[in-house]
Motif scaffolding. Structure first.
Motif, mmCIF file in Angstrom:
data_model
loop_
_atom_site.group_PDB
_atom_site.id
_atom_site.type_symbol
_atom_site.label_atom_id
_atom_site.label_comp_id
_atom_site.label_asym_id
_atom_site.label_seq_id
_atom_site.Cartn_x
_atom_site.Cartn_y
_atom_site.Cartn_z
ATOM 1 N N ASN A 1 104.076 90.306 38.216
ATOM 2 C CA ASN A 1 104.722 90.123 39.517
ATOM 3 C C ASN A 1 104.100 91.014 40.588
ATOM 4 O OD1 ASN A 1 106.539 88.153 38.679
ATOM 5 N ND2 ASN A 1 108.052 89.652 38.013
ATOM 6 N N ALA A 2 103.751 92.243 40.199
ATOM 7 C CA ALA A 2 103.122 93.149 41.166
ATOM 8 C C ALA A 2 101.764 92.612 41.600
ATOM 9 C CB ALA A 2 102.965 94.541 40.546
ATOM 10 N N LEU A 3 101.025 92.047 40.646
ATOM 11 C CA LEU A 3 99.715 91.490 40.969
ATOM 12 C C LEU A 3 99.856 90.238 41.820
ATOM 13 C CD1 LEU A 3 96.680 91.857 40.473
ATOM 14 C CD2 LEU A 3 96.917 90.429 38.435
ATOM 15 N N SER B 1 99.339 104.502 42.397
ATOM 16 C CA SER B 1 100.760 104.866 42.336
ATOM 17 C C SER B 1 101.658 103.672 42.041
ATOM 18 C CB SER B 1 101.186 105.509 43.662
ATOM 19 O OG SER B 1 100.990 104.613 44.746
ATOM 20 N N ASN B 2 101.063 102.526 41.774
ATOM 21 C CA ASN B 2 101.851 101.338 41.457
ATOM 22 C C ASN B 2 102.709 101.602 40.227
ATOM 23 O OD1 ASN B 2 102.239 98.565 40.062
ATOM 24 N ND2 ASN B 2 101.579 98.020 42.122
ATOM 25 N N SER B 3 103.962 101.187 40.267
ATOM 26 C CA SER B 3 104.882 101.438 39.160
ATOM 27 C C SER B 3 104.398 100.810 37.862
ATOM 28 C CB SER B 3 106.272 100.907 39.510
ATOM 29 O OG SER B 3 106.251 99.505 39.726
ATOM 30 N N VAL C 1 117.656 104.225 38.431
ATOM 31 C CA VAL C 1 116.887 104.352 37.186
ATOM 32 C C VAL C 1 116.013 103.103 37.020
ATOM 33 C CG1 VAL C 1 116.970 104.795 34.707
ATOM 34 C CG2 VAL C 1 118.803 105.646 36.181
ATOM 35 N N PRO C 2 114.867 103.036 37.707
ATOM 36 C CA PRO C 2 113.984 101.864 37.595
ATOM 37 C C PRO C 2 113.328 101.817 36.217
ATOM 38 C CG PRO C 2 112.936 103.578 38.897
ATOM 39 C CD PRO C 2 114.341 104.052 38.644
ATOM 40 N N ILE C 3 112.738 100.684 35.902
ATOM 41 C CA ILE C 3 112.135 100.497 34.579
ATOM 42 C C ILE C 3 110.999 101.493 34.334
ATOM 43 C CG2 ILE C 3 110.831 98.882 33.143
ATOM 44 C CD1 ILE C 3 112.415 96.623 34.319
ATOM 45 N N ILE D 1 104.217 102.308 33.981
ATOM 46 C CA ILE D 1 104.819 101.591 32.851
ATOM 47 C C ILE D 1 103.795 101.379 31.749
ATOM 48 C CG2 ILE D 1 105.771 99.364 32.129
ATOM 49 C CD1 ILE D 1 107.101 99.213 34.909
ATOM 50 N N MET D 2 102.600 100.933 32.122
ATOM 51 C CA MET D 2 101.554 100.653 31.142
ATOM 52 C C MET D 2 101.184 101.912 30.354
ATOM 53 S SD MET D 2 97.771 98.960 31.787
ATOM 54 C CE MET D 2 98.484 97.696 32.832
ATOM 55 N N GLY D 3 100.921 102.996 31.070
ATOM 56 C CA GLY D 3 100.548 104.236 30.407
ATOM 57 C C GLY D 3 101.658 104.789 29.539
#
Length: 433
Positions: free
Chosen positions: A164-166, A52-54, A254-256, A58-60
């Motif tokens: 940044n998430a990693l 569920s990581n944002s 409205v997040p990225i 984004i990647m998909g």
């Protein structure tokens, strides 16, 4: 057996499986995640949070948005323009095609896809100019491999978010900006394009027309989109990129990831991509590989294995290692090993080591992490390095000695430039401190 020991054993086996390249990388990473959960190294809730990581959304989503742009006639229109502008000059035409390849590399997610798009057009241009495709194919694959998603547009504009998430999973507090990866990549981008334009064609062999089976089996061109969907394909892609660039000014509601998701949904709803085409554009292997990488990072930190590895690295390098030594070591390991194994596998194997190292010494990973990406993607000296090279060898008629002749000097110059560039301007011990 402690969880730390179990986690380290699984981690080492995972690295070996990555390097063996016998099994799909996403499968290896997902199996590792499952073992971590079963053995208690990773809680089920932490494992689920990786899905569920944002950044995964984004990647998909960006795969689909970029696929919508590739579905338009942009590539064909640009190619026609290149031929017209070159006036039939092979040198001018190749320079323009190198620039076209660079542009496509920023919206297509993989080197093999970029090269597959470009090589039929370049091969046809060579025949029209009485030149062998062998004079140009290496130049195109060099740019395809070395510059893929390097500029801060398309999926390259969101790379800092996943980074940044990693980093957070390793307890790193530094934050990477949107343009930082591009700035670290700059020497590789500039040098690879210059070598492709002016050096490689002179060193390339002349093997004649080379009408290969690969060329004969090209897929038939898709039926062009109607004018409305053509414009929508450009418009949706442009709107998403602009929204990402201006994300600081968007409402917090409205997040990225939502911007990218809406762009992907509109690409399908407007018919720019059919459902089948969208599923083809949605490349799941790198997504699952990323999910597995997140899980490995979480497990290393939660089980204490990360701290153990960090302490071991400190003992080897010393309490205060030279950042220059580390920069040179990371680049050379990545660059040398990538010639003999999958670059994605190597990147996945070495990235935790780099992040653990930075977390231990309190260093900023911006330079080292992004440099590692370029080191593992400076992979074109052997057919084992990346799947684009065997295809390039087929359509260019190249032998192993040709790859060395054309690629060794660019590789050495790019290596030296990256070590100096990162050591001077993105030194992990001082940058952003």
């Amino acid at each position: 057996m402690t969880q730390t020991t179990i986690c380290l054993i699984v981690f080492v086996i995972t690295l070996i499986c990555y390097m063996s390249n016998k099994w799909p990388l996403p499968l290896v990473s997902m199996v590792a995640m499952g073992i971590y959960v079963v053995t208690g190294c990773l809680s089920p809730s932490d494992a689920l949070s990786c899905f569920s990581n944002s950044s995964v959304i984004i990647m998909g989503s960006m795969f689909i948005v970029a696929g919508g742009l590739n579905r338009t006639q942009m590539v064909h229109k640009v190619t026609d323009l290149v031929y017209k502008v070159s006036g039939g000059s092979f040198q001018k035409g190749l320079i323009l095609y190198c620039l076209v390849t660079l542009a496509i590399a920023q919206v297509a997610p993989s080197a093999i896809l970029i090269f597959s798009i470009c090589y039929p057009l370049v091969s046809d241009f060579c025949r029209k100019n009485g030149q062998s495709p062998s004079k140009a194919m290496f130049s195109i694959v060099l740019i395809s491999i070395c510059t893929v998603t390097s500029l801060p547009i398309g999926s390259g504009a969101t790379g800092y978010i996943t980074a940044n998430a990693l980093w957070e999973t390793y307890g790193i507090t530094f934050k990477e900006g949107m343009f930082h990866p591009f700035l670290v990549y700059l020497p590789t981008i500039v040098l690879s394009v210059l070598f492709a334009m002016f050096y490689c064609p002179k060193m390339a062999p002349d093997y004649g027309p080379l009408y290969t089976e690969v060329e004969m089996k090209q897929l038939k061109e898709q039926k062009p989109l109607d004018p409305v969907r053509e414009v929508l394909g450009y418009g949706i892609f442009l709107a998403v990129v602009v929204a990402i660039l201006l994300s600081d000014y968007l409402p917090k509601t409205v997040p990225i990831w939502m911007v990218c998701f809406i762009g992907a949904a509109l690409t399908i709803l407007t018919g720019v991509l059919s459902e089948k085409e969208a599923m083809q554009a949605l490349s799941m292997p790198p997504i699952f590989l990323y999910i597995g990488s997140l899980a490995v990072g979480k497990a290393l930190m939660a089980s204490g294995a990360g701290e153990f590895l960090a302490n071991m690295i400190v003992k080897i390098l010393g309490a205060a290692p030279s950042p220059w030594l580390v920069v040179a070591l990371i680049w050379m390991v990545g660059f040398i090993v990538t010639q003999f194994m999958s670059n994605m596998a190597l990147m996945s194997a070495l990235q935790p080591v780099v992040l653990l190292l930075c977390a231990t010494y309190g260093w900023n990973p911006t330079g080292l992490s992004n440099m590692l990406f370029k080191a593992t993607f400076t992979s074109y000296l052997t057919p084992l390095s990346t799947v684009a090279i065997p295809l390039c060898m087929a359509v260019g008629g190249y032998k192993q000695k040709d790859l060395i002749k054309m690629g060794l000097l660019p590789a050495l110059v790019i290596s030296a430039a990256n070590i100096l560039w990162v050591g001077l301007f993105f030194n992990p011990a001082t940058f952003g401190g």
